[in-house]
Design a protein around this motif. Structure first.
Motif, PDB file in Angstrom:
ATOM      1  N   LEU A 151       0.844  -1.183   0.000  1.00 37.41           N
ATOM      2  CA  LEU A 151       0.000   0.000   0.000  1.00 37.41           C
ATOM      3  C   LEU A 151       0.885   1.240   0.000  1.00 37.41           C
ATOM      4  CD1 LEU A 151      -3.053   0.757   0.397  1.00 37.41           C
ATOM      5  CD2 LEU A 151      -2.621   0.649   2.846  1.00 37.41           C
ATOM      6  N   VAL A 152       0.445   2.302  -0.700  1.00 39.78           N
ATOM      7  CA  VAL A 152       1.183   3.559  -0.664  1.00 39.78           C
ATOM      8  C   VAL A 152       0.270   4.659  -0.131  1.00 39.78           C
ATOM      9  CG1 VAL A 152       0.647   4.194  -3.073  1.00 39.78           C
ATOM     10  CG2 VAL A 152       2.659   5.142  -1.977  1.00 39.78           C
ATOM     11  N   ASP A 153       0.832   5.497   0.718  1.00 35.93           N
ATOM     12  CA  ASP A 153       0.168   6.709   1.186  1.00 35.93           C
ATOM     13  C   ASP A 153       0.896   7.847   0.490  1.00 35.93           C
ATOM     14  OD1 ASP A 153      -0.528   9.078   2.572  1.00 35.93           O
ATOM     15  OD2 ASP A 153      -0.946   7.960   4.403  1.00 35.93           O
ATOM     16  N   VAL A 154       0.280   8.395  -0.560  1.00 35.41           N
ATOM     17  CA  VAL A 154       0.966   9.381  -1.395  1.00 35.41           C
ATOM     18  C   VAL A 154       1.209  10.698  -0.669  1.00 35.41           C
ATOM     19  CG1 VAL A 154       0.237   8.360  -3.584  1.00 35.41           C
ATOM     20  CG2 VAL A 154      -1.186  10.100  -2.518  1.00 35.41           C
ATOM     21  N   MET A 155       0.365  11.059   0.284  1.00 37.69           N
ATOM     22  CA  MET A 155       0.555  12.309   1.022  1.00 37.69           C
ATOM     23  C   MET A 155       1.660  12.178   2.076  1.00 37.69           C
ATOM     24  SD  MET A 155      -1.447  14.466  -0.405  1.00 37.69           S
ATOM     25  CE  MET A 155      -1.550  15.807   0.747  1.00 37.69           C
ATOM     26  N   ALA A 156       1.677  11.077   2.783  1.00 34.79           N
ATOM     27  CA  ALA A 156       2.696  10.855   3.813  1.00 34.79           C
ATOM     28  C   ALA A 156       4.004  10.367   3.200  1.00 34.79           C
ATOM     29  CB  ALA A 156       2.205   9.854   4.851  1.00 34.79           C
ATOM     30  N   ARG A 157       3.950   9.991   1.915  1.00 33.77           N
ATOM     31  CA  ARG A 157       5.120   9.490   1.197  1.00 33.77           C
ATOM     32  C   ARG A 157       5.703   8.256   1.896  1.00 33.77           C
ATOM     33  NH1 ARG A 157       9.080  14.084  -0.282  1.00 33.77           N
ATOM     34  NH2 ARG A 157       9.849  12.379  -1.557  1.00 33.77           N
ATOM     35  N   ARG A 158       4.796   7.263   2.135  1.00 33.24           N
ATOM     36  CA  ARG A 158       5.177   6.021   2.788  1.00 33.24           C
ATOM     37  C   ARG A 158       4.639   4.852   1.995  1.00 33.24           C
ATOM     38  NH1 ARG A 158       8.330   6.733   6.959  1.00 33.24           N
ATOM     39  NH2 ARG A 158       7.772   4.726   7.822  1.00 33.24           N
ATOM     40  N   VAL A 159       5.356   3.747   2.036  1.00 40.50           N
ATOM     41  CA  VAL A 159       4.935   2.491   1.421  1.00 40.50           C
ATOM     42  C   VAL A 159       4.801   1.472   2.546  1.00 40.50           C
ATOM     43  CG1 VAL A 159       5.594   0.621  -0.148  1.00 40.50           C
ATOM     44  CG2 VAL A 159       6.014   3.005  -0.801  1.00 40.50           C
ATOM     45  N   GLY A 160       3.677   0.746   2.550  1.00 39.68           N
ATOM     46  CA  GLY A 160       3.423  -0.254   3.581  1.00 39.68           C
ATOM     47  C   GLY A 160       3.389  -1.650   2.994  1.00 39.68           C
ATOM     48  N   PHE A 161       4.254  -2.515   3.498  1.00 32.91           N
ATOM     49  CA  PHE A 161       4.335  -3.907   3.065  1.00 32.91           C
ATOM     50  C   PHE A 161       3.597  -4.773   4.090  1.00 32.91           C
ATOM     51  CE2 PHE A 161       8.116  -1.819   1.398  1.00 32.91           C
ATOM     52  CZ  PHE A 161       8.139  -2.248   0.081  1.00 32.91           C
ATOM     53  N   PHE A 162       2.636  -5.564   3.638  1.00 33.31           N
ATOM     54  CA  PHE A 162       1.889  -6.455   4.528  1.00 33.31           C
ATOM     55  C   PHE A 162       2.679  -7.758   4.659  1.00 33.31           C
ATOM     56  CE2 PHE A 162      -1.057  -3.254   3.849  1.00 33.31           C
ATOM     57  CZ  PHE A 162      -2.229  -3.448   4.557  1.00 33.31           C
ATOM     58  N   LEU A 163       2.990  -8.138   5.890  1.00 35.18           N
ATOM     59  CA  LEU A 163       3.773  -9.335   6.151  1.00 35.18           C
ATOM     60  C   LEU A 163       3.178 -10.082   7.333  1.00 35.18           C
ATOM     61  CD1 LEU A 163       7.086  -8.311   7.883  1.00 35.18           C
ATOM     62  CD2 LEU A 163       5.405  -6.654   7.215  1.00 35.18           C
ATOM     63  N   PRO A 164       3.612 -11.321   7.566  1.00 34.84           N
ATOM     64  CA  PRO A 164       3.045 -12.095   8.674  1.00 34.84           C
ATOM     65  C   PRO A 164       3.246 -11.387  10.017  1.00 34.84           C
ATOM     66  CG  PRO A 164       4.347 -13.512   7.252  1.00 34.84           C
ATOM     67  CD  PRO A 164       4.599 -12.096   6.806  1.00 34.84           C
ATOM     68  N   PRO A 165       2.322 -11.584  10.957  1.00 30.02           N
ATOM     69  CA  PRO A 165       2.476 -10.980  12.280  1.00 30.02           C
ATOM     70  C   PRO A 165       3.785 -11.414  12.925  1.00 30.02           C
ATOM     71  CG  PRO A 165       0.280 -11.902  12.034  1.00 30.02           C
ATOM     72  CD  PRO A 165       1.080 -12.356  10.846  1.00 30.02           C
ATOM     73  N   ASP A 166       4.466 -10.452  13.558  1.00 26.55           N
ATOM     74  CA  ASP A 166       5.745 -10.718  14.197  1.00 26.55           C
ATOM     75  C   ASP A 166       5.755 -10.022  15.552  1.00 26.55           C
ATOM     76  OD1 ASP A 166       8.362 -11.119  14.972  1.00 26.55           O
ATOM     77  OD2 ASP A 166       9.223  -9.811  13.441  1.00 26.55           O
ATOM     78  N   PRO A 167       5.475 -10.771  16.623  1.00 26.55           N
ATOM     79  CA  PRO A 167       5.398 -10.138  17.940  1.00 26.55           C
ATOM     80  C   PRO A 167       6.709  -9.499  18.383  1.00 26.55           C
ATOM     81  CG  PRO A 167       4.934 -12.506  18.082  1.00 26.55           C
ATOM     82  CD  PRO A 167       5.226 -12.183  16.651  1.00 26.55           C
ATOM     83  N   SER A 168       7.843  -9.973  17.878  1.00 22.68           N
ATOM     84  CA  SER A 168       9.118  -9.396  18.308  1.00 22.68           C
ATOM     85  C   SER A 168       9.402  -8.081  17.600  1.00 22.68           C
ATOM     86  CB  SER A 168      10.265 -10.383  18.071  1.00 22.68           C
ATOM     87  OG  SER A 168      10.421 -10.620  16.684  1.00 22.68           O
ATOM     88  N   GLY A 169       8.938  -7.918  16.361  1.00 25.27           N
ATOM     89  CA  GLY A 169       9.077  -6.667  15.631  1.00 25.27           C
ATOM     90  C   GLY A 169      10.475  -6.107  15.609  1.00 25.27           C
ATOM     91  N   GLN A 170      11.433  -6.872  15.155  1.00 23.64           N
ATOM     92  CA  GLN A 170      12.838  -6.463  15.167  1.00 23.64           C
ATOM     93  C   GLN A 170      13.275  -5.720  13.902  1.00 23.64           C
ATOM     94  OE1 GLN A 170      14.815  -6.817  17.883  1.00 23.64           O
ATOM     95  NE2 GLN A 170      12.968  -7.542  18.876  1.00 23.64           N
ATOM     96  N   TRP A 171      12.409  -4.931  13.319  1.00 29.46           N
ATOM     97  CA  TRP A 171      12.744  -4.175  12.112  1.00 29.46           C
ATOM     98  C   TRP A 171      13.396  -2.862  12.518  1.00 29.46           C
ATOM     99  CZ3 TRP A 171      12.062  -6.224   7.311  1.00 29.46           C
ATOM    100  CH2 TRP A 171      11.285  -7.374   7.230  1.00 29.46           C
ATOM    101  N   VAL A 172      14.582  -2.597  11.968  1.00 32.30           N
ATOM    102  CA  VAL A 172      15.337  -1.402  12.334  1.00 32.30           C
ATOM    103  C   VAL A 172      15.788  -0.695  11.062  1.00 32.30           C
ATOM    104  CG1 VAL A 172      17.404  -0.580  13.524  1.00 32.30           C
ATOM    105  CG2 VAL A 172      16.161  -2.523  14.439  1.00 32.30           C
ATOM    106  N   GLY A 173      15.747   0.619  11.082  1.00 33.52           N
ATOM    107  CA  GLY A 173      16.236   1.413   9.966  1.00 33.52           C
ATOM    108  C   GLY A 173      15.655   2.808  10.032  1.00 33.52           C
ATOM    109  N   PHE A 174      16.299   3.747   9.353  1.00 32.45           N
ATOM    110  CA  PHE A 174      15.828   5.127   9.356  1.00 32.45           C
ATOM    111  C   PHE A 174      14.448   5.194   8.720  1.00 32.45           C
ATOM    112  CE2 PHE A 174      15.224   9.243   7.363  1.00 32.45           C
ATOM    113  CZ  PHE A 174      15.370  10.060   8.461  1.00 32.45           C
ATOM    114  N   GLY A 175      13.485   5.698   9.452  1.00 33.95           N
ATOM    115  CA  GLY A 175      12.147   5.866   8.919  1.00 33.95           C
ATOM    116  C   GLY A 175      11.327   4.597   8.842  1.00 33.95           C
TER     117      GLY A 175
END
Length: 162
Positions: free
Chosen positions: A71-95
């Motif tokens: 999904l893209v939010d053109v106003m917020a200039r963000r792209v959202g990738f749908f992935l399996p639920p991850d309770p640990s949520g170890q995603w790191v990076g700028f933005g």
């Protein structure tokens, strides 16, 4: 996407709503978006649009594999990738923002864009999601490419969004 595929995608997405019937009414007759709960059927990894679009392009490089819902939010200039639920949520990076259990995501219907939200890859109704490992590799490669292409300068500011 065939109309049967749309119906399956609508049912699949609406299942994440508090009230699936109300969700479908909003898509058809209301604002055109519905708030869906993250963390049960899927999480969303939201990244800045330049990074997300380049990563999605890399994911399309294999003609035999269709990327998961994106999904893209053109106003917020963000792209959202749908992935399996991850309770640990170890995603790191700028933005990079990991949207999971306890959070809500504004989602348009899978069959049309609504205002600022648009599907780059609509859900297919089967529950197919992005593979976290494959997505992570595409984001790493895209980050490296952007580092080479982006001239040094002041840190960009992040618009509001996911």
């Amino acid at each position: 996407m065939q109309s049967t595929g749309w119906r399956q995608a609508v049912e699949w997405l609406a299942a994440a709503a508090k009230d699936p019937r109300q969700c479908k009414r909003e898509w058809d007759h209301g604002t055109g978006t519905a708030l869906l709960a993250a963390g049960r059927y899927w999480d969303v990894l939201s990244v800045p649009d330049r990074l997300g679009l380049l990563a999605l392009d890399l994911l399309w490089s294999d003609p035999l594999k269709v990327p998961g819902p994106t999904l893209v939010d053109v106003m917020a200039r963000r792209v959202g990738f749908f992935l399996p639920p991850d309770p640990s949520g170890q995603w790191v990076g700028f933005g990079v923002r990991h949207v999971s259990r306890g959070s809500w995501v504004a989602v348009p219907p899978p069959y049309r864009p609504t205002g600022r939200l648009e599907w780059l890859v609509p859900p297919d109704g089967t529950g197919t999601l992005h593979c976290p490992t494959t997505l992570e590799q595409a984001l790493r490669t895209a980050t490296g490419t952007l580092a080479v292409l982006t001239p040094p300068g002041p840190e960009p500011t992040e618009p509001d969004g996911w």
